[in-house]
Design a protein around this motif. Structure first.
Motif, PDB file in Angstrom:
ATOM      1  N   GLY A  73       0.811  -1.217   0.000  1.00  0.00           N
ATOM      2  CA  GLY A  73       0.000   0.000   0.000  1.00  0.00           C
ATOM      3  C   GLY A  73       0.835   1.254   0.000  1.00  0.00           C
ATOM      4  O   GLY A  73       2.032   1.240  -0.316  1.00  0.00           O
ATOM      5  N   GLN A  74       0.216   2.341   0.421  1.00  0.00           N
ATOM      6  CA  GLN A  74       0.865   3.647   0.311  1.00  0.00           C
ATOM      7  C   GLN A  74       2.067   3.812   1.230  1.00  0.00           C
ATOM      8  O   GLN A  74       2.935   4.652   0.982  1.00  0.00           O
ATOM      9  CB  GLN A  74      -0.164   4.749   0.605  1.00  0.00           C
ATOM     10  CG  GLN A  74      -0.762   4.692   2.002  1.00  0.00           C
ATOM     11  CD  GLN A  74      -1.695   5.858   2.278  1.00  0.00           C
ATOM     12  OE1 GLN A  74      -1.493   6.964   1.771  1.00  0.00           O
ATOM     13  NE2 GLN A  74      -2.746   5.620   3.073  1.00  0.00           N
ATOM     14  N   TYR A  75       2.154   2.994   2.286  1.00  0.00           N
ATOM     15  CA  TYR A  75       3.272   3.132   3.222  1.00  0.00           C
ATOM     16  C   TYR A  75       4.466   2.244   2.884  1.00  0.00           C
ATOM     17  O   TYR A  75       5.546   2.411   3.441  1.00  0.00           O
ATOM     18  CB  TYR A  75       2.807   2.818   4.645  1.00  0.00           C
ATOM     19  CG  TYR A  75       1.720   3.747   5.121  1.00  0.00           C
ATOM     20  CD1 TYR A  75       2.002   5.082   5.434  1.00  0.00           C
ATOM     21  CD2 TYR A  75       0.420   3.298   5.244  1.00  0.00           C
ATOM     22  CE1 TYR A  75       1.003   5.937   5.862  1.00  0.00           C
ATOM     23  CE2 TYR A  75      -0.592   4.153   5.669  1.00  0.00           C
ATOM     24  CZ  TYR A  75      -0.293   5.473   5.979  1.00  0.00           C
ATOM     25  OH  TYR A  75      -1.294   6.312   6.396  1.00  0.00           O
ATOM     26  N   GLY A  76       4.267   1.282   1.975  1.00  0.00           N
ATOM     27  CA  GLY A  76       5.373   0.398   1.625  1.00  0.00           C
ATOM     28  C   GLY A  76       4.888  -1.000   1.297  1.00  0.00           C
ATOM     29  O   GLY A  76       3.767  -1.201   0.806  1.00  0.00           O
ATOM     30  N   TYR A  77       5.728  -1.987   1.613  1.00  0.00           N
ATOM     31  CA  TYR A  77       5.438  -3.366   1.243  1.00  0.00           C
ATOM     32  C   TYR A  77       5.944  -4.307   2.336  1.00  0.00           C
ATOM     33  O   TYR A  77       7.013  -4.094   2.923  1.00  0.00           O
ATOM     34  CB  TYR A  77       6.130  -3.719  -0.074  1.00  0.00           C
ATOM     35  CG  TYR A  77       6.044  -5.185  -0.435  1.00  0.00           C
ATOM     36  CD1 TYR A  77       4.894  -5.705  -1.020  1.00  0.00           C
ATOM     37  CD2 TYR A  77       7.105  -6.049  -0.174  1.00  0.00           C
ATOM     38  CE1 TYR A  77       4.793  -7.050  -1.343  1.00  0.00           C
ATOM     39  CE2 TYR A  77       7.025  -7.401  -0.502  1.00  0.00           C
ATOM     40  CZ  TYR A  77       5.861  -7.885  -1.083  1.00  0.00           C
ATOM     41  OH  TYR A  77       5.773  -9.221  -1.395  1.00  0.00           O
ATOM     42  N   SER A  78       5.170  -5.364   2.614  1.00  0.00           N
ATOM     43  CA  SER A  78       5.638  -6.412   3.528  1.00  0.00           C
ATOM     44  C   SER A  78       5.038  -7.745   3.122  1.00  0.00           C
ATOM     45  O   SER A  78       3.931  -7.813   2.551  1.00  0.00           O
ATOM     46  CB  SER A  78       5.259  -6.089   4.982  1.00  0.00           C
ATOM     47  OG  SER A  78       3.863  -6.201   5.173  1.00  0.00           O
ATOM     48  N   TYR A  79       5.790  -8.790   3.398  1.00  0.00           N
ATOM     49  CA  TYR A  79       5.354 -10.153   3.085  1.00  0.00           C
ATOM     50  C   TYR A  79       5.971 -11.084   4.124  1.00  0.00           C
ATOM     51  O   TYR A  79       7.188 -11.139   4.280  1.00  0.00           O
ATOM     52  CB  TYR A  79       5.812 -10.545   1.681  1.00  0.00           C
ATOM     53  CG  TYR A  79       5.527 -11.979   1.297  1.00  0.00           C
ATOM     54  CD1 TYR A  79       4.232 -12.401   1.035  1.00  0.00           C
ATOM     55  CD2 TYR A  79       6.567 -12.903   1.191  1.00  0.00           C
ATOM     56  CE1 TYR A  79       3.970 -13.720   0.669  1.00  0.00           C
ATOM     57  CE2 TYR A  79       6.316 -14.217   0.822  1.00  0.00           C
ATOM     58  CZ  TYR A  79       5.018 -14.613   0.565  1.00  0.00           C
ATOM     59  OH  TYR A  79       4.759 -15.920   0.204  1.00  0.00           O
ATOM     60  N   HIS A  80       5.125 -11.780   4.865  1.00  0.00           N
ATOM     61  CA  HIS A  80       5.571 -12.732   5.878  1.00  0.00           C
ATOM     62  C   HIS A  80       4.910 -14.070   5.588  1.00  0.00           C
ATOM     63  O   HIS A  80       3.678 -14.159   5.561  1.00  0.00           O
ATOM     64  CB  HIS A  80       5.217 -12.245   7.278  1.00  0.00           C
ATOM     65  CG  HIS A  80       5.749 -10.881   7.591  1.00  0.00           C
ATOM     66  ND1 HIS A  80       7.096 -10.624   7.722  1.00  0.00           N
ATOM     67  CD2 HIS A  80       5.121  -9.697   7.783  1.00  0.00           C
ATOM     68  CE1 HIS A  80       7.276  -9.345   7.987  1.00  0.00           C
ATOM     69  NE2 HIS A  80       6.093  -8.753   8.026  1.00  0.00           N
TER      70      HIS A  80
END
Length: 282
Positions: free
Chosen positions: A239-246
């Motif tokens: 989204g607008q704040y960045g990216y994460s994947y766990h």
């Protein structure tokens, strides 16, 4: 020579089913099962009723529950993957925690508790993860848990039992929450409340299936089961704040051949070589 080959091959084929897996050290069991045994509230068979290359099923009884504890050996590409990149946060003092890119291979064993029979509507299944190494650092958070849980409980409905597994996905987009799948987790994954967030869980009943006999779903062992992914779960944010994947992915299957199995292969290879040399001489 063909007769000798047939004899050795027949011995190997007959020998495999005779080698039932043994339970071994009770410390290898989930701690909840160990506690139950200590209190004499349950029982676990010493030898397995079913074996399939890294999978063993031990009869388990506790009160009115009658079923199996399935022991799975983890194989590659079982892994814990954690990726995050939050450019907005990089302007703050927590910049070191804002960027993560880690992939850790997972090993050890997992246990799955299943009933021998489920009535209409299905019932509970428990996945025990405490003997997975290395221990999880609890990046993935489950509802109601402040650390990564040792056991995950699921409710398997009729559709999940008929299909041999189930999944559940949740995604947040501009139109709201979109959900799909039949897997019901007692400790569902936490999903953030921002557009671009999502979660996914899937449990596959590797080595077993259920058949409806008109009154119950009856467990059957599946020696021809070729699937390897037992369980996977992940949370994502883009989204607008960045990216994460766990992501946590547990694959199960073959372990090193037992001594007898290795000797069978050596014997077949040796006799095969003799047969080829004999054919060449002729």
């Amino acid at each position: 020579m063909l007769k000798k080959l047939s004899i050795v091959a027949g011995f190997c084929w007959l020998h495999a089913p005779l080698q039932a897996a043994t339970l071994g050290d009770l410390q290898s069991l989930p701690s909840a099962i160990q506690d139950c045994l200590d209190e004499a509230d349950c029982s676990v068979a010493d030898q397995s009723d079913f074996d399939l290359a890294g999978i063993a099923a031990f009869r388990y009884q506790a009160g009115t529950f009658d079923g199996y504890l399935l022991r799975y050996s983890l194989i590659a590409p079982s892994a814990a993957v954690d990726i995050s990149d939050y450019p907005v946060l990089n302007l703050q003092e927590a910049a070191a925690q804002a960027q993560i890119n880690e992939s850790t291979a997972l090993a050890g064993t997992v246990w799955l508790k299943l009933a021998s029979r489920y009535g209409a509507g299905g019932g509970n299944a428990a996945l025990y993860l405490e003997h997975v190494t290395p221990a999880d650092k609890s990046v993935l958070m489950h509802l109601g848990d402040t650390t990564y849980p040792d056991v995950l409980n699921f409710q398997l409905n009729d559709q999940a039992l008929a299909a041999g597994g189930a999944y559940q996905s949740v995604a947040l987009n501009s139109e709201g929450s979109v959900e799909a799948g039949d897997l019901v987790a007692d400790e569902p994954l936490l999903v953030c409340i921002s557009e671009g967030c999502g979660t996914y869980q899937a449990l596959h009943l590797v080595g077993v299936n259920y058949a409806w006999d008109g009154a119950n779903w009856v467990l059957q062992f599946a020696a021809d089961d070729m699937q390897r992914e037992l369980y996977v779960e992940n949370t994502t944010y883009n989204g607008q704040y960045g990216y994460s994947y766990h992501n946590r992915d547990y694959y199960v299957g073959s372990v090193p051949l037992p001594a007898a199995g290795g000797l069978c292969l050596v014997g077949l290879a040796w006799l095969g070589g003799l047969a080829r040399r004999g054919a060449a001489a002729a």
